[in-house]
Scaffold this active site. Structure first.
Site, mmCIF file in Angstrom:
data_model
loop_
_atom_site.group_PDB
_atom_site.id
_atom_site.type_symbol
_atom_site.label_atom_id
_atom_site.label_comp_id
_atom_site.label_asym_id
_atom_site.label_seq_id
_atom_site.Cartn_x
_atom_site.Cartn_y
_atom_site.Cartn_z
ATOM 1 N N ASN A 187 -9.330 1.619 9.685
ATOM 2 C CA ASN A 187 -8.538 1.309 10.868
ATOM 3 C C ASN A 187 -9.073 2.041 12.090
ATOM 4 O O ASN A 187 -9.584 1.438 13.036
ATOM 5 C CB ASN A 187 -7.067 1.667 10.616
ATOM 6 C CG ASN A 187 -6.125 1.222 11.732
ATOM 7 O OD1 ASN A 187 -4.922 1.208 11.558
ATOM 8 N ND2 ASN A 187 -6.619 0.836 12.891
ATOM 9 N N THR A 188 -8.987 3.383 12.069
ATOM 10 C CA THR A 188 -9.319 4.181 13.244
ATOM 11 C C THR A 188 -10.735 3.935 13.740
ATOM 12 O O THR A 188 -10.974 3.887 14.956
ATOM 13 C CB THR A 188 -9.131 5.676 12.937
ATOM 14 O OG1 THR A 188 -7.814 5.891 12.412
ATOM 15 C CG2 THR A 188 -9.324 6.527 14.180
ATOM 16 N N GLY A 215 -8.287 9.182 9.324
ATOM 17 C CA GLY A 215 -8.626 9.356 10.729
ATOM 18 C C GLY A 215 -9.727 10.349 11.015
ATOM 19 O O GLY A 215 -10.086 10.551 12.179
ATOM 20 N N ALA A 270 -9.599 5.227 3.844
ATOM 21 C CA ALA A 270 -9.478 6.392 4.735
ATOM 22 C C ALA A 270 -10.779 7.170 4.861
ATOM 23 O O ALA A 270 -11.549 7.298 3.912
ATOM 24 C CB ALA A 270 -8.365 7.336 4.282
ATOM 25 N N GLY A 271 -11.002 7.672 6.068
ATOM 26 C CA GLY A 271 -12.140 8.538 6.346
ATOM 27 C C GLY A 271 -13.389 7.836 6.838
ATOM 28 O O GLY A 271 -14.345 8.488 7.245
ATOM 29 N N LYS A 274 0.871 -1.173 0.000
ATOM 30 C CA LYS A 274 0.000 0.000 0.000
ATOM 31 C C LYS A 274 0.909 1.224 0.000
ATOM 32 O O LYS A 274 1.613 1.493 0.973
ATOM 33 C CB LYS A 274 -0.917 0.018 1.221
ATOM 34 C CG LYS A 274 -1.821 1.253 1.237
ATOM 35 C CD LYS A 274 -2.543 1.415 2.555
ATOM 36 C CE LYS A 274 -3.230 2.785 2.586
ATOM 37 N NZ LYS A 274 -3.811 3.082 3.912
#
EC number: 2.8.1.10
Length: 254
Positions: free
Chosen positions: A203-204, A154, A181-182, A93
């Site tokens: 992830n977050t 994040g 992301a996001g 990635k």
């Protein structure tokens, strides 16, 4: 299930390994999510040593190392080479960030790094924007997967530009696309799949949730629901009402 560089993965959920309260909770969250791929940052997790790497291998799913924290082509290439040796995979990635405030992809450096790494035998998963011209250049550079952001890393804002993501899907119908992301809520993940995307990377939203294991399960269910909805050929939105009850068979009074 999505296919990346000829490899079929068992789930369209790709889950990161950072920021969990403990390694045990991370492992439990992965089991609850039934994730198909684990993403790992060599730069951010390198201090954890062999115990962390052993834990990742024990997950029993493909690993996607990333170049998080890299700000130049040189940094990204060096990190990628280290990751390939450590994790024994050509998958990467690719992240090249312009600044630490927005974590926005540096698209010029990204395309250059993608070309260098593809020529070196890497199978590159580029973290990019939804810009059609940038994505086209990444494909020309050798990428066979595109990973446009939903919103800044994040931020938990979901899909900031559904129109752009929809246009990207329409423009590249045969290219595996991953929203990366996001994502903050299961509804965001479902929306990405409803647009016809092949997978979601997050992830977050799981790691920092009050209950990471429950959120991991919720994300898995949402992604499954979104995928089913897309395959069901949903109705088009319209501006005016449309009666759902037919007039045929209704009683005529008076």
């Amino acid at each position: 299930m999505p296919v990346f560089y000829g490899t079929r993965v068992e789930s369209p959920l790709m889950l990161g390994t950072a920021q969990y309260p403990s390694p045990a909770i991370m492992a439990e969250a992965f089991r609850a999510s039934r994730a198909g791929i684990a993403t790992v940052s060599l730069r951010r997790e390198g201090g954890a040593g062999q115990d962390f790497h052993r834990l990742i291998k024990d997950l029993g799913i493909p690993v996607l190392p990333n170049t998080a924290g890299c700000h130049s082509v040189r940094e990204a290439v060096t990190t990628a080479q280290m990751a390939r040796e450590l994790f024994e995979t050509p998958w990467l990635k690719l992240e090249v960030i312009r600044d630490d405030d927005t974590l926005c992809p540096d698209v010029i450096a990204l395309v250059e790094a993608a070309r260098v790494l593809s020529d070196d035998g890497f199978q590159v998963f580029p973290y990019c924007t939804e810009d059609l011209s940038v994505c086209g250049r990444l494909l020309d550079a050798g990428c066979q997967v595109l990973m446009p952001w939903g919103a800044p890393i994040g931020s938990g804002r979901g899909l900031n530009n559904p129109y752009g993501l929809r246009s990207l899907r329409a423009h590249f119908p045969d290219v595996p696309l991953v929203v990366d992301a996001g994502i903050g809520l299961p509804s965001h993940a479902a929306q990405a799949m409803e647009l016809g995307y092949d997978a979601v990377l997050l992830n977050t939203a799981v790691a920092k949730a009050g209950d990471p294991v429950a959120m991991a399960r919720a994300m898995a269910l949402a992604i499954e629901a979104g995928q089913l909805a897309h395959g069901a050929n949903p109705i088009e939105a319209r501006d005016m009402a449309a009666p759902s009850t037919p007039l045929f068979g209704m009683a005529v009074l008076g």
